[in-house]
Design an enzyme around this catalytic site. Structure first.
Site, PDB file in Angstrom:
ATOM      1  N   CYS A   1     121.332  44.547 -47.214  1.00 56.46           N
ATOM      2  CA  CYS A   1     121.290  43.588 -46.091  1.00 56.46           C
ATOM      3  C   CYS A   1     121.759  42.181 -46.443  1.00 56.46           C
ATOM      4  O   CYS A   1     121.906  41.350 -45.547  1.00 56.46           O
ATOM      5  CB  CYS A   1     119.871  43.532 -45.524  1.00 56.46           C
ATOM      6  SG  CYS A   1     118.724  42.611 -46.558  1.00 56.46           S
TER       7      CYS A   1
ATOM      8  N   GLU B   1     115.631  42.268 -72.503  1.00 51.06           N
ATOM      9  CA  GLU B   1     115.088  43.586 -72.093  1.00 51.06           C
ATOM     10  C   GLU B   1     113.649  43.760 -72.585  1.00 51.06           C
ATOM     11  O   GLU B   1     113.241  44.843 -73.010  1.00 51.06           O
ATOM     12  CB  GLU B   1     115.960  44.730 -72.657  1.00 51.06           C
ATOM     13  CG  GLU B   1     117.415  44.685 -72.242  1.00 51.06           C
ATOM     14  CD  GLU B   1     117.664  45.161 -70.811  1.00 51.06           C
ATOM     15  OE1 GLU B   1     116.697  45.402 -70.076  1.00 51.06           O
ATOM     16  OE2 GLU B   1     118.847  45.248 -70.447  1.00 51.06           O
TER      17      GLU B   1
HETATM   18 ZN    ZN Z   1     117.630  44.099 -47.896  1.00 48.61          ZN
END
Ligand code: ZN
Ligand code: ADP
Length: 195
Positions: free
Chosen positions: A147, A87
């Site tokens: 997607c 981090e």
């Molecule tokens: Zn995407």
């Protein structure tokens, strides 16, 4: 076994890209090679001391939570050969100089994991400068949850909707979450035209 020459490795990428997994993997392999490893992370919530590096799939490694990057130098043991930092985007820019000293003057192998971009898609803290200084940079990718393409960005959501460019870092009473997204699916409403 001491290293003859120090080096800096950066593991970067978006959220869920496997940075912590890869850091834990390198820590384990260094331990198998009988290296002495110290692991640090920023103590974002005022809990200093004993902590752990956790990956989203449940793996973990012991770590020490520290307040600022200079605490790394103060806490290095004489027999340490590998320093791992998770981090790292949340540390101040002084981390770049600290890592240089660890590699140049202490001959340590320094492995830094952190986000290279914030939710706006802009360079995050000391990571970009560390990438420039590093011998090895690995940029990992997650999967875009919209997607299915490779995701390099972290989408911030407030109450389920893309966070505005100017939304404050802390939002009281709102539900905040993050998703891995590709360039096309990453949305930052309110981004100024020159950014
Ligand atoms: Zn995407
Ligand atoms: P990081 O430290 O980069 O946030 P972690 O190492 O903690 O990543 O977690 C990586 C793991 O997260 C993956 O191995 C996978 O099991 C899980 N994961 C959850 N969501 C995603 C996603 N959208 N893309 C890829 N991995 C994901």
């Amino acid at each position: 076994m001491k290293h003859h020459q120090g080096r800096i490795e950066v593991i970067c990428g978006s959220m869920f890209s496997g940075k912590s997994e890869e850091l834990i993997r390198r820590i384990r392999r260094a331990e198998i090679a009988k290296q002495t490893v110290q692991v640090f992370k920023p103590s974002l919530d005022d809990r200093y001391g004993i902590a752990s590096v956790n990956s989203h799939d449940g793996r973990e490694a012991d770590a020490v939570a520290i307040e600022e990057s200079s605490d790394i130098l103060n806490n290095i043991n004489g027999d340490t050969t590998v320093v791992a930092i998770d981090e790292a985007q949340f540390f101040d820019n002084h981390l770049v100089e600290i890592c240089r000293q660890l590699a140049d003057e202490h001959n340590l192998r320094v492995i830094v994991a952190g986000l290279d971009m914030d939710f706006r898609g802009e360079p995050f803290g000391p990571i970009p400068a560390l990438m420039a200084q590093a011998e090895q940079v690995d940029k990992l990718h997650a999967i875009c949850v919209v997607c299915g393409n490779e995701a390099a960005r972290s989408q911030r959501l407030i109450n389920g909707k893309p966070a505005n460019y100017n939304d404050p870092i802390i939002l009281i009473g709102a539900t905040e979450s993050y998703e891995a997204r590709c360039r096309n699916c990453h949305k930052v409403p309110g981004r100024p035209a020159d950014k």
